[in-house]
Design a protein around this motif. Structure first.
Motif, PDB file in Angstrom:
ATOM      1  N   PHE A  88      -3.190   6.461  -2.988  1.00  0.00           N
ATOM      2  CA  PHE A  88      -1.897   6.942  -3.468  1.00  0.00           C
ATOM      3  C   PHE A  88      -1.295   5.980  -4.491  1.00  0.00           C
ATOM      4  N   PHE A  89      -1.291   4.692  -4.150  1.00  0.00           N
ATOM      5  CA  PHE A  89      -0.638   3.726  -5.033  1.00  0.00           C
ATOM      6  C   PHE A  89      -1.443   3.380  -6.280  1.00  0.00           C
ATOM      7  N   THR A  90      -2.738   3.554  -6.263  1.00  0.00           N
ATOM      8  CA  THR A  90      -3.532   3.196  -7.441  1.00  0.00           C
ATOM      9  C   THR A  90      -3.871   4.398  -8.308  1.00  0.00           C
ATOM     10  N   ALA A  91      -4.198   5.527  -7.702  1.00  0.00           N
ATOM     11  CA  ALA A  91      -4.622   6.694  -8.474  1.00  0.00           C
ATOM     12  C   ALA A  91      -3.469   7.597  -8.876  1.00  0.00           C
ATOM     13  N   HIS A  92      -2.456   7.701  -8.046  1.00  0.00           N
ATOM     14  CA  HIS A  92      -1.365   8.636  -8.305  1.00  0.00           C
ATOM     15  C   HIS A  92      -0.176   8.016  -9.024  1.00  0.00           C
ATOM     16  N   ILE A  93      -0.061   6.725  -8.980  1.00  0.00           N
ATOM     17  CA  ILE A  93       1.059   6.046  -9.655  1.00  0.00           C
ATOM     18  C   ILE A  93       0.452   5.124 -10.705  1.00  0.00           C
ATOM     19  N   ARG A  94       0.460   5.545 -11.929  1.00  0.00           N
ATOM     20  CA  ARG A  94      -0.204   4.809 -12.998  1.00  0.00           C
ATOM     21  C   ARG A  94       0.639   3.654 -13.536  1.00  0.00           C
ATOM     22  N   ASN A  95       1.945   3.807 -13.556  1.00  0.00           N
ATOM     23  CA  ASN A  95       2.811   2.775 -14.115  1.00  0.00           C
ATOM     24  C   ASN A  95       2.899   1.591 -13.151  1.00  0.00           C
ATOM     25  N   PRO A  96       2.511   0.385 -13.590  1.00  0.00           N
ATOM     26  CA  PRO A  96       2.511  -0.766 -12.672  1.00  0.00           C
ATOM     27  C   PRO A  96       3.900  -1.123 -12.142  1.00  0.00           C
ATOM     28  N   TYR A 115       7.650   1.195  -5.731  1.00  0.00           N
ATOM     29  CA  TYR A 115       7.377   2.115  -4.625  1.00  0.00           C
ATOM     30  C   TYR A 115       6.684   1.398  -3.473  1.00  0.00           C
ATOM     31  N   SER A 116       5.742   0.540  -3.798  1.00  0.00           N
ATOM     32  CA  SER A 116       5.021  -0.200  -2.773  1.00  0.00           C
ATOM     33  C   SER A 116       5.985  -1.070  -1.962  1.00  0.00           C
ATOM     34  N   LYS A 117       6.888  -1.721  -2.658  1.00  0.00           N
ATOM     35  CA  LYS A 117       7.889  -2.559  -1.985  1.00  0.00           C
ATOM     36  C   LYS A 117       8.783  -1.701  -1.079  1.00  0.00           C
ATOM     37  N   ASP A 118       9.246  -0.558  -1.607  1.00  0.00           N
ATOM     38  CA  ASP A 118      10.125   0.323  -0.841  1.00  0.00           C
ATOM     39  C   ASP A 118       9.431   0.867   0.409  1.00  0.00           C
ATOM     40  N   ILE A 119       8.202   1.319   0.251  1.00  0.00           N
ATOM     41  CA  ILE A 119       7.464   1.854   1.394  1.00  0.00           C
ATOM     42  C   ILE A 119       7.181   0.747   2.415  1.00  0.00           C
ATOM     43  N   GLY A 120       6.858  -0.451   1.935  1.00  0.00           N
ATOM     44  CA  GLY A 120       6.632  -1.582   2.838  1.00  0.00           C
ATOM     45  C   GLY A 120       7.876  -1.904   3.652  1.00  0.00           C
ATOM     46  N   GLN A 121       9.041  -1.879   3.001  1.00  0.00           N
ATOM     47  CA  GLN A 121      10.290  -2.140   3.721  1.00  0.00           C
ATOM     48  C   GLN A 121      10.584  -1.033   4.729  1.00  0.00           C
ATOM     49  N   PHE A 122      10.291   0.206   4.341  1.00  0.00           N
ATOM     50  CA  PHE A 122      10.492   1.327   5.264  1.00  0.00           C
ATOM     51  C   PHE A 122       9.588   1.181   6.493  1.00  0.00           C
ATOM     52  N   LEU A 123       8.331   0.848   6.270  1.00  0.00           N
ATOM     53  CA  LEU A 123       7.409   0.703   7.398  1.00  0.00           C
ATOM     54  C   LEU A 123       7.783  -0.480   8.284  1.00  0.00           C
ATOM     55  N   ASP A 124       8.289  -1.553   7.695  1.00  0.00           N
ATOM     56  CA  ASP A 124       8.795  -2.680   8.493  1.00  0.00           C
ATOM     57  C   ASP A 124       9.973  -2.235   9.353  1.00  0.00           C
ATOM     58  N   TRP A 125      10.864  -1.434   8.759  1.00  0.00           N
ATOM     59  CA  TRP A 125      12.016  -0.905   9.492  1.00  0.00           C
ATOM     60  C   TRP A 125      11.537  -0.025  10.650  1.00  0.00           C
ATOM     61  N   CYS A 126      10.529   0.813  10.384  1.00  0.00           N
ATOM     62  CA  CYS A 126       9.985   1.672  11.446  1.00  0.00           C
ATOM     63  C   CYS A 126       9.477   0.834  12.613  1.00  0.00           C
ATOM     64  N   GLN A 127       8.768  -0.237  12.312  1.00  0.00           N
ATOM     65  CA  GLN A 127       8.277  -1.115  13.379  1.00  0.00           C
ATOM     66  C   GLN A 127       9.435  -1.706  14.168  1.00  0.00           C
ATOM     67  N   ALA A 128      10.478  -2.104  13.471  1.00  0.00           N
ATOM     68  CA  ALA A 128      11.653  -2.672  14.151  1.00  0.00           C
ATOM     69  C   ALA A 128      12.336  -1.639  15.045  1.00  0.00           C
ATOM     70  N   GLN A 129      12.140  -0.343  14.730  1.00  0.00           N
ATOM     71  CA  GLN A 129      12.726   0.726  15.544  1.00  0.00           C
ATOM     72  C   GLN A 129      11.823   1.111  16.706  1.00  0.00           C
ATOM     73  N   GLY A 130      10.674   0.451  16.826  1.00  0.00           N
ATOM     74  CA  GLY A 130       9.776   0.719  17.947  1.00  0.00           C
ATOM     75  C   GLY A 130       8.601   1.620  17.627  1.00  0.00           C
ATOM     76  N   VAL A 131       8.397   1.946  16.359  1.00  0.00           N
ATOM     77  CA  VAL A 131       7.239   2.744  15.977  1.00  0.00           C
ATOM     78  C   VAL A 131       6.019   1.828  15.992  1.00  0.00           C
ATOM     79  N   HIS A 132       4.999   2.211  16.751  1.00  0.00           N
ATOM     80  CA  HIS A 132       3.807   1.375  16.893  1.00  0.00           C
ATOM     81  C   HIS A 132       2.587   1.941  16.183  1.00  0.00           C
ATOM     82  N   ASP A 133       2.690   3.181  15.750  1.00  0.00           N
ATOM     83  CA  ASP A 133       1.568   3.842  15.092  1.00  0.00           C
ATOM     84  C   ASP A 133       2.126   4.695  13.957  1.00  0.00           C
ATOM     85  N   ILE A 134       1.448   4.680  12.829  1.00  0.00           N
ATOM     86  CA  ILE A 134       1.941   5.400  11.655  1.00  0.00           C
ATOM     87  C   ILE A 134       2.065   6.904  11.920  1.00  0.00           C
ATOM     88  N   THR A 135       1.275   7.423  12.849  1.00  0.00           N
ATOM     89  CA  THR A 135       1.353   8.852  13.166  1.00  0.00           C
ATOM     90  C   THR A 135       2.630   9.208  13.925  1.00  0.00           C
TER      91      THR A 135
END
Length: 111
Positions: free
Chosen positions: A40-48, A54-74
């Protein structure tokens, strides 16, 4: 199943395009999840610059999810995304925050 050496080389090359390591939830989800994330990040988003933001934003979101008790991406659902966006809109413009989430959702629905 053990990934092929060619796939590992490709994965490492894709990682070089990201500003940081894979988020823990993505890494823990296995080879297919890592591959889709990198794709997704390499093929679909061409602009560095967009890729970095986007990578930073998604990383922060996933960190937040973990802090909320999410243990699996599913375990992440639309409600998590909506709650996170609502939390951030108090200090950021909503379209700026939601852009990577809409892109990722669109990509997920297409597959």
């Amino acid at each position: 199943m053990r990934p092929s050496s060619a796939r590992l080389v490709t994965e490492r090359a894709c990682l070089a395009h990201l500003p940081h390591a894979l988020p823990a939830l993505v890494d823990a989800a296995g080879e297919r999840a890592r591959w889709r994330f990198l794709e997704f990040f390499t093929a679909h988003i061409r602009n560095p610059n967009t890729r970095r933001a986007y990578s930073k934003d998604i990383g922060q979101f996933l960190d937040w999810c973990q802090a909320q008790g999410v243990h699996d991406i599913t375990e992440i659902h639309t409600l998590h995304v909506a709650t996170y966006v609502e939390l951030l809109t108090s200090s950021h413009a909503a379209p700026t925050i939601s852009s990577p989430f809409h892109e990722a959702q669109r990509d997920t629905r297409a597959n």
